[in-house]
Motif scaffolding. Structure first.
Motif, short mmCIF file in Angstrom:
data_model
loop_
_atom_site.label_atom_id
_atom_site.label_comp_id
_atom_site.label_asym_id
_atom_site.label_seq_id
_atom_site.Cartn_x
_atom_site.Cartn_y
_atom_site.Cartn_z
N VAL A 258 2.00 -1.89 17.93
CA VAL A 258 2.41 -1.19 19.15
C VAL A 258 2.25 -2.14 20.33
O VAL A 258 1.18 -2.75 20.52
CB VAL A 258 1.58 0.08 19.37
N ASN A 259 3.29 -2.26 21.11
CA ASN A 259 3.30 -3.21 22.21
C ASN A 259 2.14 -2.96 23.19
O ASN A 259 1.98 -1.86 23.73
CB ASN A 259 4.63 -3.12 22.97
N GLU A 289 9.79 3.81 17.10
CA GLU A 289 9.64 4.50 18.38
C GLU A 289 10.10 5.95 18.26
O GLU A 289 11.20 6.22 17.78
CB GLU A 289 10.42 3.76 19.47
N LYS A 291 10.70 9.39 20.47
CA LYS A 291 10.92 9.67 21.90
C LYS A 291 9.86 10.59 22.50
O LYS A 291 9.61 10.56 23.71
CB LYS A 291 12.32 10.23 22.13
N GLU A 294 4.63 7.80 23.45
CA GLU A 294 4.74 6.72 24.43
C GLU A 294 4.71 5.33 23.81
O GLU A 294 4.96 4.33 24.49
CB GLU A 294 3.59 6.82 25.46
N LYS A 296 5.58 1.88 22.11
CA LYS A 296 6.76 1.03 22.02
C LYS A 296 6.51 -0.10 21.02
O LYS A 296 5.39 -0.57 20.85
CB LYS A 296 7.10 0.44 23.40
N LYS A 297 7.58 -0.55 20.41
CA LYS A 297 7.50 -1.60 19.40
C LYS A 297 7.09 -2.94 20.02
O LYS A 297 7.52 -3.29 21.12
CB LYS A 297 8.87 -1.74 18.73
N SER A 298 6.25 -3.67 19.30
CA SER A 298 5.88 -5.01 19.73
C SER A 298 7.10 -5.92 19.75
O SER A 298 8.06 -5.70 19.01
CB SER A 298 4.84 -5.62 18.77
N SER A 299 7.04 -6.96 20.56
CA SER A 299 8.13 -7.93 20.59
C SER A 299 8.12 -8.75 19.31
O SER A 299 7.09 -8.86 18.62
CB SER A 299 7.95 -8.87 21.79
#
Length: 348
Positions: A258-259, A289, A291, A294, A296-299
């Motif tokens: 998780v980012n 992800e 909706k 909260e 967000k996917k890691s880069s």
């Protein structure tokens, strides 16, 4: 009435005996239902009188296909199946060079509350029986027209929260008269119900155990997974070591990146210390992800860096290839969108 898929061969032989029928009829019946014949009337080598008795005592619980989606990217197929009580579950068939794998659900919904998972958003409805889990495999084989050779219990629900039914399912799956899928072709994923991990270890099965870890320390894990309030990471690791000792099987630790949450260099160092010396493997998962959540996917760079740090420090690690990204193949997403669309239509 009973769902015949909940019965094993010995159960059905006993039923035949109690109903003054020859025990070998049980194998005949299973010979049909495991070849996609799901109507007693079509079992033409079984006497009509026996078929009538079967119809009075049993039903054949094969779900109907509510929706089916096939990925244009990799051929992954996701099924929304509807059971006779109207409940919806998901199954996903993934095609690999080594054969077809299916990810099955073990519960309708989930009570575990993991923050990154869509399956748990509506809570749990009920457990699936052993036969209802089995039927996902049989129906999917019929739909794709090919044999399924690998099973992953990683769909909606927590398998160890439905322990008895899941153990019965594993017995049904390995039966030579049925699917005849060996235990080494089965993976069971759990968020970490420690007493059940130990109970599973005592069975000495040769399945692969996958632990949804997702964090290297208690505080971070509590922010992602409510189960961490009940069982600390130390307790979980002790349970995992017990499993390895009893089975001599390598454990897979699943880690959804998780980012900005659990993908830092510090987290990777903590994870290395946590798993040092264990017979294990880390499966890094770019988080799906949702909706309503909260996270967000890691880069791509963070994922690669996290992977490289673990590998450079002797922790066997892979990055899971994303399957069915264009069809919301992540656990619980399609079921939730399907139910929402039905509810929206009711309000029209």
């Amino acid at each position: 009435m009973y769902n015949i898929f909940n019965f094993n061969l010995q159960n059905l032989k006993q039923w035949m005996k109690e109903n003054k029928e020859s025990e070998f009829r049980a194998k005949q019946v299973f010979g049909w239902i495991y070849k996609n014949i799901w109507d007693f009337e079509e079992m033409n080598n079984v006497p009509k009188s026996t078929r009538e008795k079967l119809k009075k005592s049993f039903y054949i619980e094969i779900p109907s296909v509510a929706r089916m989606y096939k990925s244009e990217l990799d051929g992954t197929t996701k099924f929304l199946y509807k059971y006779r009580d109207g409940n919806i579950i998901e199954s996903v068939v993934m095609k690999y060079k080594h054969g077809n794998s299916i990810c099955v659900s073990t519960q309708i919904g989930c009570r575990m509350g993991c923050k990154f998972c869509a399956s748990t958003l509506g809570g749990i409805v009920r457990n699936l029986s052993s036969g209802e889990i089995l039927a996902q495999v049989l129906k999917s084989q019929e739909q794709i027209g090919e044999r399924i050779s690998n099973i992953v219990l990683m769909g909606s629900g927590e398998p160890l929260d439905n322990y008895e039914n899941v153990m019965e399912f594993l017995d049904l799956v390995k039966a030579e008269y049925g699917l005849n899928i060996g235990q080494r072709h089965i993976t069971l994923s759990t968020c970490g119900i420690v007493p059940k991990i130990k109970e599973l270890a005592d069975k000495g099965l040769q399945i692969t155990l996958a632990i949804s870890l997702h964090a290297p320390n208690d505080d971070l894990r509590k922010s992602m997974m409510p189960i961490a309030y009940k069982y600390s990471i130390d307790e979980l690791m002790e349970g995992c070591k017990y499993y390895i000792e009893k089975t001599n099987r390598r454990i897979t630790f699943e880690y959804a990146l998780v980012n900005g949450v659990n993908d830092t260099k510090e987290c990777s160092k903590q994870l290395i210390q946590l798993l040092k010396g264990m017979l294990c493997h880390v499966n890094l998962i770019p988080v799906n992800e949702v909706k309503e959540r909260e996270f967000k996917k890691s880069s791509s760079d963070n994922i690669k860096n996290f992977h490289d740090i673990l590998v450079d420090n002797g922790v066997e690690t892979t990055i899971r290839r994303e399957m069915g990204a264009d069809i919301d193949a992540a656990c619980g997403q399609l079921r939730r969108s399907y139910l929402k669309s039905k509810n929206d239509l009711k309000g029209v």
